[in-house]
Motif scaffolding. Structure first.
Motif, mmCIF file in Angstrom:
data_model
loop_
_atom_site.group_PDB
_atom_site.id
_atom_site.type_symbol
_atom_site.label_atom_id
_atom_site.label_comp_id
_atom_site.label_asym_id
_atom_site.label_seq_id
_atom_site.Cartn_x
_atom_site.Cartn_y
_atom_site.Cartn_z
ATOM 1 N N MET A 1 33.412 31.621 41.309
ATOM 2 C CA MET A 1 34.537 31.019 42.024
ATOM 3 C C MET A 1 35.070 31.974 43.081
ATOM 4 O O MET A 1 35.442 31.552 44.178
ATOM 5 C CB MET A 1 35.659 30.616 41.054
ATOM 6 N N LEU B 1 37.232 17.118 40.183
ATOM 7 C CA LEU B 1 38.331 16.170 39.953
ATOM 8 C C LEU B 1 39.621 16.653 40.586
ATOM 9 O O LEU B 1 40.334 15.892 41.240
ATOM 10 C CB LEU B 1 38.558 16.027 38.448
ATOM 11 N N GLY C 1 40.560 29.736 42.408
ATOM 12 C CA GLY C 1 39.470 28.735 42.422
ATOM 13 C C GLY C 1 38.770 28.758 43.774
ATOM 14 O O GLY C 1 38.175 29.759 44.147
ATOM 15 N N GLU D 1 44.781 28.616 29.515
ATOM 16 C CA GLU D 1 44.291 29.573 30.521
ATOM 17 C C GLU D 1 45.194 30.813 30.571
ATOM 18 O O GLU D 1 45.073 31.632 31.469
ATOM 19 C CB GLU D 1 44.231 28.914 31.898
ATOM 20 N N MET E 1 39.408 39.605 40.290
ATOM 21 C CA MET E 1 39.947 40.188 39.055
ATOM 22 C C MET E 1 40.923 39.245 38.365
ATOM 23 O O MET E 1 41.381 38.273 38.944
ATOM 24 C CB MET E 1 40.617 41.533 39.324
ATOM 25 N N SER F 1 50.063 35.574 31.882
ATOM 26 C CA SER F 1 49.908 35.918 33.305
ATOM 27 C C SER F 1 51.272 36.001 33.971
ATOM 28 O O SER F 1 51.517 36.902 34.785
ATOM 29 C CB SER F 1 49.092 34.875 34.062
ATOM 30 N N HIS G 1 36.769 21.057 38.500
ATOM 31 C CA HIS G 1 37.095 21.511 39.860
ATOM 32 C C HIS G 1 36.972 20.349 40.845
ATOM 33 O O HIS G 1 37.793 20.195 41.741
ATOM 34 C CB HIS G 1 36.153 22.637 40.297
ATOM 35 N N ARG H 1 40.559 12.107 27.345
ATOM 36 C CA ARG H 1 41.407 11.227 28.137
ATOM 37 C C ARG H 1 41.703 10.031 27.226
ATOM 38 O O ARG H 1 40.829 9.198 27.009
ATOM 39 C CB ARG H 1 40.660 10.800 29.394
ATOM 40 N N GLU I 1 47.843 27.422 39.259
ATOM 41 C CA GLU I 1 47.609 26.226 38.463
ATOM 42 C C GLU I 1 46.656 26.596 37.326
ATOM 43 O O GLU I 1 45.716 25.876 37.019
ATOM 44 C CB GLU I 1 47.050 25.073 39.298
ATOM 45 N N THR I 2 46.950 27.761 36.750
ATOM 46 C CA THR I 2 46.113 28.215 35.642
ATOM 47 C C THR I 2 46.612 27.568 34.350
ATOM 48 O O THR I 2 47.116 28.237 33.453
ATOM 49 C CB THR I 2 46.162 29.740 35.536
ATOM 50 N N VAL I 3 46.489 26.282 34.319
ATOM 51 C CA VAL I 3 46.887 25.527 33.123
ATOM 52 C C VAL I 3 45.737 24.613 32.736
ATOM 53 O O VAL I 3 45.044 24.097 33.603
ATOM 54 C CB VAL I 3 48.161 24.687 33.384
ATOM 55 N N CYS J 1 43.789 35.972 43.540
ATOM 56 C CA CYS J 1 42.863 36.600 42.596
ATOM 57 C C CYS J 1 42.147 35.519 41.799
ATOM 58 O O CYS J 1 42.674 34.424 41.591
ATOM 59 C CB CYS J 1 43.578 37.563 41.664
ATOM 60 N N GLU J 2 40.931 35.854 41.414
ATOM 61 C CA GLU J 2 40.112 34.889 40.675
ATOM 62 C C GLU J 2 39.194 35.677 39.757
ATOM 63 O O GLU J 2 38.482 36.575 40.196
ATOM 64 C CB GLU J 2 39.311 34.035 41.673
ATOM 65 N N LEU J 3 39.195 35.311 38.475
ATOM 66 C CA LEU J 3 38.395 36.109 37.539
ATOM 67 C C LEU J 3 36.925 35.718 37.490
ATOM 68 O O LEU J 3 36.071 36.541 37.173
ATOM 69 C CB LEU J 3 39.031 36.103 36.143
ATOM 70 N N SER J 4 36.623 34.460 37.815
ATOM 71 C CA SER J 4 35.207 34.078 37.775
ATOM 72 C C SER J 4 34.499 34.546 39.048
ATOM 73 O O SER J 4 34.988 34.339 40.155
ATOM 74 C CB SER J 4 35.079 32.558 37.619
#
Ligand code: 44T
Length: 832
Positions: free
Chosen positions: A215, A158, A190, A267, A237, A272, A156, A359, A258-260, A209-212
């Motif tokens: 976050m 970065l 996020g 993700e 959710m 989704s 997060h 990396r 940006e759920t990648v 929406c955010e599942l965590s």
């Protein structure tokens, strides 16, 4: 067991001053006595009930009894935990907290139980609360730092510090909104940044929406702090659970996401987006009839992606994923059977992941491309039929000209994210990006490594619906010509359907450890030396007395086959996870070794190795099969015996000293025979001053500027931790501002030699800003033999204390490093 009837009723206490009541006093004093008696008898459950009664009836005794009460609670909770009585355990903590609502020790301890049971958010809440009550409570601090990494993953920082990425997303969103997409849903928000971009660009309605949970809470704070409270509706959710009109009033015209992850699909972006197109988005713009206004059509940012792959040779990857050595510390490894890391494309085993991430540009030792990067997949996120088709795609084969000769260790995968027609982001190994690449390692034993020379065919396939690659490998491909290689690789897809294969799984770090020959050779030499010394000592003393067994002098081999022979030397290996050290000890002869290897599969590997290496079965035992309680690993081998050697695992792979190491060493010292030894006997911590912007960017959001002017840093930075772990110091982009210095010694054989605070002076060898102090260890097995955790072959990574207020130094300045404690490493830098 504490009876629920003893549970105090809320609000009844302290309403009025209790009257003097002799019967009550009598009950209190009798109960207190019983509590103490039960505590003495280690009957913690009953003691706990008595204490509850006493303290509820006579709160004045709280000060007096708090210590014993806590002790009882913790003991009883441990018992309940091992009995699996989880509800009872938490009931006890609740009862305790009604009596002592601001007791940080109880709160922290409850957090530890919650954490162990997987309730991370709740655990974090407890550690946070304990810290608020007592800001320098070291246990709570350390616990909080541990969960902070789980709750808010480091990437997060970065991503939020990546100006280019933020800016490109902002531009694309702004263009879409200005072009008419005025209802927006941010999936996986996020900290809320993309949702805020949409709002700022003028979108009429923004949902996120955010599942965590962590976050989600952060996003709410951030949105409020940026004056958008009530203007963005944030839902806690998963997008797949969202419905119209229950969660959002109507379908939206733009989804931003940006759920990648590094492998693009990890993700769940495909699922989704399929769900979003079917349930949350307006129908897409019809290419035949583009008349529909943008506000009436649905679209997605990013619009699509292109996935690339490239075959690579890389020793660093190889040694973490397969056994590369035929001998470890004198033991032939052939009999170990097939060993795999948990990263494999096997669809049969749920405990495996299809890829890991690295990396590439920062891998120690680098990598060699074996093919040109190839275009593996093009996906249009605005085409739901295509997305749905992805999941049932046929295997396709890519024929690749091989550009470099070498061993095929992995397929590296990355992607370009096309935000819109004009703009894209790349996660490639040559880009200046914070992204890692996905690594699909080849999982064949060393003897069956694939040597690539000419053309290579890879099968590209969907696994578990979302992972597009399977790198299937053939059996013997050594020195094949191109035609043979192609046909061998082309029929790889069938290899796994021949029923489940028999292999043992080792963690990547365990595999790297097995491949670490210097580590095992050092242990072998140190153990041999100790045994020789002990044998010499015994032969001088003559047969040992009181050791239970009659021992023949060592020079006279026993003539009677029934004679048990000389008393063995007892060696205990309490390494975490898989370790062959016990077996190496057993192979020395006249040693009875005890291994704390726990998993049955791992024990089986050791047994196979023992048999193949001529180690008698009775020379190796599994200690955890013998002791009842895992916590009691450090015990005598038997009533009348002591250990000749105890091997303690001191440093975690992440680069930190193991928790409670010195307590274990103290206990271990009491269990050693005369002349016996703890391995290692001493560890020395080294560190140096460095200037590294990379470490800063990975640790905290650097102000408001990188985040498009939004105020995000102070919120997410609450989850900043002072120690950065799993660092690869050899490839860290940094400037050294000092030589390495000895910071700390932990003497495991002699506690008196240890200190918890120490001032060390370091001279700056160059001018700059000290932003971090990376550290590593020299592990001394004995006076002559030592190992470094900062070494190319090592399975260890390094760690660094990151300073959030960099310290400017000039060459020649002296800097004082103050106060480092081992479990909770903290450093204060001062100019002298
Ligand atoms: N890491 C990249 C992966 N979410 C980024 O809970 C790049 C890794 C990375 N919420 C080094 C560098 C980098 N519905 O908070 C997360 C997640 C949430 C959802 C609601 C859904 N269907 C989902 C799916 C995910 O979305 C947020 C972002 S996921 C991005 C992952 C810097 N190592």
């Amino acid at each position: 067991m504490p009876n629920t009837s003893t549970r105090p009723k809320r609000g009844r206490r302290n309403r009025r001053v209790p009257r003097e009541d002799p019967a009550r006093n009598e009950l209190v004093s009798r109960s207190l006595e019983s509590a103490q008696q039960c505590l003495f008898n280690q009957d913690y459950g009953t003691a706990f009930v008595h204490y509850l009664l006493v303290l509820n009836l006579a709160p004045v005794l709280k000060d007096f009894a708090s210590e014993s009460f806590r002790f009882t609670l913790f003991k009883w909770a441990d018992e309940l935990d091992s009995l699996g009585r989880i509800q009872d355990l938490f009931d006890c903590y609740e009862q305790a907290l009604e009596l002592f609502p601001t007791d940080e020790v109880i709160i922290n301890s409850m957090g530890e139980h919650l954490f162990r049971m997987g309730f991370r958010d709740e655990a974090a809440g407890h550690f946070h609360k304990a810290l608020k009550l007592k800001p320098d409570y070291p246990e709570a601090k350390e616990n909080f730092y541990r969960v902070a990494n789980w709750l808010v993953e480091r990437w997060h920082f970065l991503m939020l510090n990546d100006r280019r990425r933020n800016h490109k997303y902002q531009q694309a969103i702004q263009k879409a909104v200005e072009g008419g997409c005025n209802t927006v849903l941010d999936i996986g928000t996020g900290t809320g940044i993309l949702g805020m971009c949409a709002k700022k660009a003028g979108a009429a309605e923004v949902y996120a929406c955010e599942l965590s949970k962590t976050m989600y809470e952060l996003a709410c704070e951030v949105v409020t702090a940026n004056g958008m409270n009530g203007r963005i509706k944030i839902l806690h959710m998963k997008s797949l659970e969202m419905e119209v009109p229950k969660d959002i009033p109507k379908r939206v015209s733009l989804v931003v996401t940006e759920t990648v992850d590094a492998g693009l699909f990890g993700e769940g972006i495909i699922e989704s987006l399929i769900h979003a197109w079917n349930h949350l988005l307006l129908p897409p713009q019809n290419t035949q009839d583009p008349s529909r206004p943008p506000s009436q059509a649905g679209r997605v940012i990013p619009a699509g992606a292109t996935v690339f792959g490239m075959a690579v040779q890389c020793l660093e990857i190889r040694r973490h994923h397969r056994l590369c050595v035929s001998e470890i510390g004198g033991l032939a490894t052939a009999a170990a059977g097939e060993l795999h890391s948990p990263v494999s494309c096997s669809s049969e085993d749920d405990s495996t992941e299809p890829y890991t991430t690295e990396r590439l540009s920062r891998l120690p030792g680098g990598y060699t491309p074996l093919t040109e990067p190839f275009n593996a997949l093009d996906i249009d996120f605005n085409n739901v039929q295509e997305l749905e088709g992805l999941c049932s795609r046929e295997v396709s084969r890519v024929r690749l000209p091989v550009t470099g000769e070498g061993l095929l260790d992995a397929l590296a995968v990355w992607f370009q994210l096309h935000l819109d027609q004009q703009s894209s982001l790349s996660t490639g190994p040559k880009e200046d990006t914070c992204w890692e690449q996905a690594i699909y390692p080849v999982q064949t034993p060393h003897s069956r490594i694939i040597y690539i020379r000419h053309v290579c065919t890879l099968s590209v396939q969907n696994i578990r619906n979302i992972f597009p690659f399977a790198l299937r490998t053939a059996s013997t491909l050594w020195g094949m010509d191109s035609a043979e290689l192609c046909s061998a690789l082309a029929c790889l897809g069938t290899e796994q359907s021949s029923g489940p294969r028999d292999y043992t799984m080792l963690e990547c770090a365990e595999m790297a450890l097995l491949n670490n020959q210097p580590y095992h050779d050092s242990f072998r030499r140190a153990l041999a030396k100790l045994i020789t010394n002990l044998k010499d000592a015994r032969s001088v003393q003559g047969p040992s007395q009181g050791q239970g067994l009659e021992v023949m002098p060592l020079t006279d081999p026993p003539s009677d086959p029934m004679d048990p022979g000389p008393d063995p030397f007892y060696v205990l290996d309490v390494s975490e996870g898989f370790s062959v050290l016990s077996l190496m000890a057993a192979s020395q002869g006249q040693v009875k070794a005890y291994s704390s290897v726990e998993k049955t599969q791992h024990q089986a590997v050791l047994r196979r190795l023992a048999r193949a290496n001529g180690v008698p079965e009775e020379a190796l035992e599994f200690w955890l099969n013998q002791v009842e309680d895992e916590q009691a690993v450090l015990q005598r081998p038997s009533r009348e015996k002591l250990w000749s050697a105890i091997i303690l695992d001191c440093v975690e792979t992440c680069g930190l000293v193991r928790q409670k190491l010195m307590e274990k060493a103290t206990l271990a010292r009491c269990l050693l025979e005369d002349g016996g030894q703890i391995f290692p006997e001493r560890i020395v911590l080294y560190g140096m001053l460095v200037e590294s912007d990379t470490l800063l960017l990975e640790s905290a959001v650097q102000g408001q500027e990188p985040t498009l002017g939004f105020n995000i840093a102070p919120f997410i930075n609450q989850f900043t931790v002072p120690v950065h772990v799993f660092l690869d110091l050899s490839t860290l982009q940094c400037r050294h501002l000092s030589d390495s210095v000895e910071l700390f010694i932990l003497d495991l054989m002699n506690t008196n030699a240890n200190y918890t605070n120490r001032d060390v002076k370091v001279q700056a060898s160059a001018s700059g800003r000290v932003t971090a102090v990376p550290f590593w260890y020299q592990i001394h097995l004995n006076e002559e033999i030592s190992l470094s955790t900062f070494n190319q072959d090592s399975h260890w990574k390094q760690a660094a204390v990151v300073l959030h207020q960099p310290l400017a130094v000039r060459e020649g300045d002296w800097v004082r490093l103050k106060s480092i404690t081992m479990t909770n490493i903290s450093l204060y830098l001062q100019m002298r």
